[in-house]
Enzyme design. Structure first.
Site, PDB file in Angstrom:
ATOM      1  N   SER A 133     128.669  16.985  36.683  1.00 21.21           N
ATOM      2  CA  SER A 133     129.430  17.441  35.625  1.00 21.21           C
ATOM      3  C   SER A 133     129.531  16.579  34.298  1.00 21.21           C
ATOM      4  CB  SER A 133     131.007  17.515  35.980  1.00 21.21           C
ATOM      5  OG  SER A 133     131.883  18.369  35.124  1.00 21.21           O
ATOM      6  N   ASP A 188     128.333  28.739  39.060  1.00 21.84           N
ATOM      7  CA  ASP A 188     129.213  27.529  38.223  1.00 21.84           C
ATOM      8  C   ASP A 188     128.581  27.983  36.734  1.00 21.84           C
ATOM      9  OD1 ASP A 188     129.798  25.196  37.156  1.00 21.84           O
ATOM     10  OD2 ASP A 188     128.622  24.038  38.501  1.00 21.84           O
ATOM     11  N   HIS A 201     131.797  25.183  41.111  1.00 26.84           N
ATOM     12  CA  HIS A 201     131.579  23.433  40.529  1.00 26.84           C
ATOM     13  C   HIS A 201     132.072  22.590  41.561  1.00 26.84           C
ATOM     14  CE1 HIS A 201     130.665  21.152  37.198  1.00 26.84           C
ATOM     15  NE2 HIS A 201     131.820  20.637  37.157  1.00 26.84           N
TER      16      HIS A 201
END
Length: 221
Positions: A133, A188, A201
């Site tokens: 991320s 995602d 995610h």
């Protein structure tokens, strides 16, 4: 004003999608795995794995995928061969930094560069890295800022939920594409250049084993 409203809503979804484990849910062993400071302790091993966690994750390795890659890499290559180091310090994994042009801030990037430079002080160490991320943006940007000699020692990189996937065309600018593996789960939306967080995610722990195998294939031990 409308942009700020949308941004706040997107960042709020990050918090909802990334719940922090409660104290009662986190065992001592798990808390320890969320922090790894082998390089800072002076451990010069055959391989150094540097990892940057995602937004709001605790520890310097996080809990979604970082510890899993570390443990799988040690299982594959041998625990005596691998040093794991999370990016902490100035990288606080805050939410608002995701909205900056680099998808993180300069202090966080400098902190990651510091970890790579620390690994490079070990003369025989091969470096591998990963990020999840916001952490994927930290690693992406940091590698671009390394001097040539240090970058050449980075043998492989894994990126999960790559927040700069669209902008950087699924790779790290100036770094070999065949030494990079990007994991973008179906659904995602972060990988499509948005700040919208979906359940997909949070699934990258499933890829920890495969990522470790990829990194192991990039080094000679």
């Amino acid at each position: 004003m409308r942009f700020h409203t949308i941004l706040l809503a997107a960042l709020a979804s990050l918090v909802i999608a990334t719940p922090l484990p409660s104290d009662t849910d986190v065992s001592l062993e798990r808390r320890q795995s969320m922090n790894s400071n082998d390089l800072e302790k002076g451990d010069c091993k055959s391989v150094a794995f540097i990892f940057a966690r995602g937004s709001t994750e605790i520890g310097n390795m996080g809990f979604v995928v970082g510890p899993g890659v570390c443990s799988n890499l040690k299982s594959t290559l041998g625990s005596d061969k691998v040093a794991c180091q999370g990016v902490g310090g100035a990288y606080t994994a805050g939410l608002i930094q995701n909205a900056l042009p680099a998808n993180t801030d300069s202090g966080s990037i400098k902190e990651a560069v510091k970890m790579f430079d620390l690994a490079a002080k070990c003369p025989d160490t091969q470096i591998v890295a990963g990020g999840y991320s916001q952490g994927s943006a930290v690693i992406d940007n940091a590698i671009q800022k390394l001097d040539d000699s240090t970058r050449d020692r980075v043998k492989g990189v894994v990126l999960f939920g790559f927040t700069r996937n669209l902008q950087d065309k699924g790779q790290i600018p100036g770094y070999p594409k065949d030494q990079t593996k990007v994991y973008c789960a179906v659904g995602d939306l972060v990988c499509s250049g948005t700040l919208i967080i979906t359940a997909s995610h949070m699934t990258y722990g499933l890829n920890a084993g495969d990522a470790a195998k990829f990194l192991a294939s990039q080094v000679s031990v």
